[in-house]
Design an enzyme around this catalytic site. Sequence first.
Site, mmCIF file in Angstrom:
data_model
loop_
_atom_site.group_PDB
_atom_site.id
_atom_site.type_symbol
_atom_site.label_atom_id
_atom_site.label_comp_id
_atom_site.label_asym_id
_atom_site.label_seq_id
_atom_site.Cartn_x
_atom_site.Cartn_y
_atom_site.Cartn_z
ATOM 1 N N ASP A 1 6.035 -1.135 1.630
ATOM 2 C CA ASP A 1 5.509 0.173 2.050
ATOM 3 C C ASP A 1 4.034 0.094 2.399
ATOM 4 O OD1 ASP A 1 5.092 -0.436 -0.684
ATOM 5 O OD2 ASP A 1 4.405 1.616 -1.009
ATOM 6 N N GLU A 2 3.609 1.068 3.158
ATOM 7 C CA GLU A 2 2.197 1.346 3.401
ATOM 8 C C GLU A 2 1.364 0.113 3.753
ATOM 9 O OE1 GLU A 2 1.164 5.215 0.788
ATOM 10 O OE2 GLU A 2 1.278 3.367 -0.382
#
Lengths: 542, 542
Positions: free
Chosen positions: B337-338
């Site tokens: 993620d991210e």
Amino acid sequence: MYFLLKFAPLFLAVSVCHGWLFGDFVGKQKELDEISLWPLPQKFQSSAVAFKLSPARFQIVYAKESSAGPSCSLLENAFRRYFEYMFGDLKKHEKSRKKASDSDLVELKVWITAADPECDGYPSLQTDESYELTVDAPSAVLKAANVWGALRGLETFSQLVYEDDYGVNNINKTDISDFPRFAHRGILLDSSRHFLPLKVILANLEAMAMNKFNVFHWHIVDDPSFPYISRTFPELSQKGAYHPFTHVYTPSDVKMVIEFARMRGIRVIPEFDTPGHTQSWGNGIKDLLTPCYSGSTPSGTFGPVNPILNSSYEFMAQFFKEISTVFPDAYIHLGGDEVDFSCWKSNPDVRKFMEQQGFGTDYSKLESFYIQRLLDIVAATKKGYMVWQEVFDNGVKLKADTKIHVWKERPQYQDEMAQVTAAGFSALLSTPWYLNRINYGQDWENIYKPDPQNFTGTDAQKKLVIGGEACLWGEYVDATNLTPRLWPRASAVAERLWSDKSVTDVNKAYNRLTKHRCRMVKRGIPAEPLFVGHCRHEYKGL
Amino acid sequence: MYFLLKFAPLFLAVSVCHGWLFGDFVGKQKELDEISLWPLPQKFQSSAVAFKLSPARFQIVYAKESSAGPSCSLLENAFRRYFEYMFGDLKKHEKSRKKASDSDLVELKVWITAADPECDGYPSLQTDESYELTVDAPSAVLKAANVWGALRGLETFSQLVYEDDYGVNNINKTDISDFPRFAHRGILLDSSRHFLPLKVILANLEAMAMNKFNVFHWHIVDDPSFPYISRTFPELSQKGAYHPFTHVYTPSDVKMVIEFARMRGIRVIPEFDTPGHTQSWGNGIKDLLTPCYSGSTPSGTFGPVNPILNSSYEFMAQFFKEISTVFPDAYIHLGGDEVDFSCWKSNPDVRKFMEQQGFGTDYSKLESFYIQRLLDIVAATKKGYMVWQEVFDNGVKLKADTKIHVWKERPQYQDEMAQVTAAGFSALLSTPWYLNRINYGQDWENIYKPDPQNFTGTDAQKKLVIGGEACLWGEYVDATNLTPRLWPRASAVAERLWSDKSVTDVNKAYNRLTKHRCRMVKRGIPAEPLFVGHCRHEYKGL
């Protein structure tokens, strides 16, 4: 990260000669990082010169000029407490026969200057909490008029002590002259919506002392339950507590809270809120509450205290006579907030009374009628009183020394503070400090910023602001979560009420507060984290 | 307050003859009020007929037909645990020689029906957690295919037991047939942003079992710290933990967590999130992270894992080989993620690599390039993987059994669930269950309402929803406040993921959850209150 307040220009000059450190000192940041005073003292200067403290040699003693000595059990108790905060369990440390080195700080001399050190007294609104602290080898000196200032100075001294990389306690050469900006710095806990066990209250009194709070506003009873055991009316708690044995405060519990608080320079102001917020009172005292009507018949529910019966006032006279003797503080908080008129309006006897008194349909006049009589009753016990702002707003005639407690968000609290003080009354602020209200993220910043004197008014009006209180109403907190929800958020209020008004830098506060929070954790208080990170000594409980 | 699901019409008819109670039963409310099952079983009927349980006589035993017996230490351990939950400390109770009365329930017979009871196994996504429970004097019978269903049934049995006014344990005549709606019911804890002491993790595993959660998603490392001690790369925690000795999980700590969880039917799925969220990894492993540039020179800061070096993949291969042996579960969560592209964009070598690969300026292609290679590495260890939704969103080629973890608020998670399942992948939901986010008031209601299958899609798509996870990210929680912040709010997720989809009545849930919360408190979990009130057994800690 460091401040030198008020006398900065003066010390700037001196510092060149004597090596004093102050302001954002470059190069010595690491050592100074270890120090984290909270709330920040009024005047403070520190040097890079560090002394070591040996638990086997260091002592807290009385200066020979001190008016208080070993018979002052309040101070003896405080010495032990702060020794343990600094060095851990006493029993681990045997006295050493080795001589101290020149770089050791061997003692803190406590010097009480007033003829009466007030060892057996109680703190009050007039108490002088100022102190002066000088740290230099071989002795540090803490000078205060009486025990109350000494308690504040002991806390500051203990905050100056920091562990170096070897785990050795160090303290820097320091001069501090300190006093509170406001005289009333309180925490409200609510033991009615959830019962709070004694040990939760005591733990929070300890945390209060670590933050130099000096008032425990004990919102002890309310609609949901009546945990206070009254000697005069035992049926109040028998019928009104969640449980008559497990969810009550006995007279000895109350005494213990008051004494535990006294030992820490904290006043205990009980609140017995009437005429609203009294549902739990009605279980034990027949006819105390107003019967509500549904049309022309009683509905079986009850409203505020019944203001039209003499028996209500006779009860209050007896009840507050007891309260005035149980609680030593000069003030009682009488509540007076959020009176719901709908029940009074429904009751034909109340309506008739309104007519007789010529109140028309203005029920705030009836409320004032009740409050006025109650205030006279309480005044007869020689106590002063605090009330929530509605009592002032409704134009009740008040004694000149009444303290008005501002809490409402609308209209703006700044306007209310201005009006209360313009009328010549003392005011204390809670509106921005309802800490039961939570938000995601670093909400301590919004707690830190508001200033109780930030309203339009004369200097004389500003002087009537005696302080404020952080309130933790009990809807959503009990023993499981109260302490971490309160700390370190309440610490933000503590600094606002103690430190100089110029102490407003949020970034600097963040650094100090993060360390102060770790210090509370080290001392056993489960204060929650401000943000990502860790403490050297993490919380050991669950 | 009581439910009879699915078969209500049938039982309605039967009840007339046999005196069964169900639905909102009038008149018997008081007895039934004492029962507070959470999460609510799939099929449940209860009678007003009550039996007493004597701690001196009551036993949990094996049915003679059971394939598991006293050599099954998982069950032996569970019997002891649930006996203590029901009766308190074992040592207080001596066996009685007096005969049981006819109204006594003298035993719970546990009957494991499968040839392999899985006493020494681990739960998995395929585990059968169903059970049947019949309570009638003199014996109750708990029937389950294996130990995992038995654990769920033991929890339900213990929840059926209630104290009467004499403090005597009672249980009503009851029939339950129960199974989970979703197979994956998890809690994510983050031990990187704040270190979580072992006892906090274990206490929360206990609370999870009380709520029939079956996955502990251990977000064990992240940017701020790397507390996992790797045998292969010890420098990761030596350099990346907050402290290399006090703020780490040793191999034996990890084993203990896994075993403690196994005893409660809980899978431990570790997350080692890459290529972002890896700042702490870079301290110990040279050249693992991408050097960021300021113009044409390295800025001294680092970005995500460097995807252009073979050494990065060689490291990951060795590292995940270790992880695959340390953690027995069939799945590892790989994060993904991210990923912040700014550092990659700043680095001239990365830009050159992008050009060589023909990625243009689309850095999500570089991210996919990295993830693709990582997935191949992990697949070689024979583990399955879970990933955050970005990995799917970026079009990475995934094994058919990959579990996609939906967490983003925008675009709507319902759309993401639809897209993931339309592509044939299993999905689990966390978006509405980021329990680190707090609001004032009863926010459990908004946690309770969302349904993971509430999106537009075919039945086949709905079947691909394997469950969800409540996530408690660590920015603002550590040992001081984690447990009351998580419970009972996570309990709301527990019921959503276990009980029938028709169980949605918030008012009824409030009453049961209030009691369930008091039960957790009685068992030593500092679960916070939902609202004003009290528990019979309040929290005894601080």
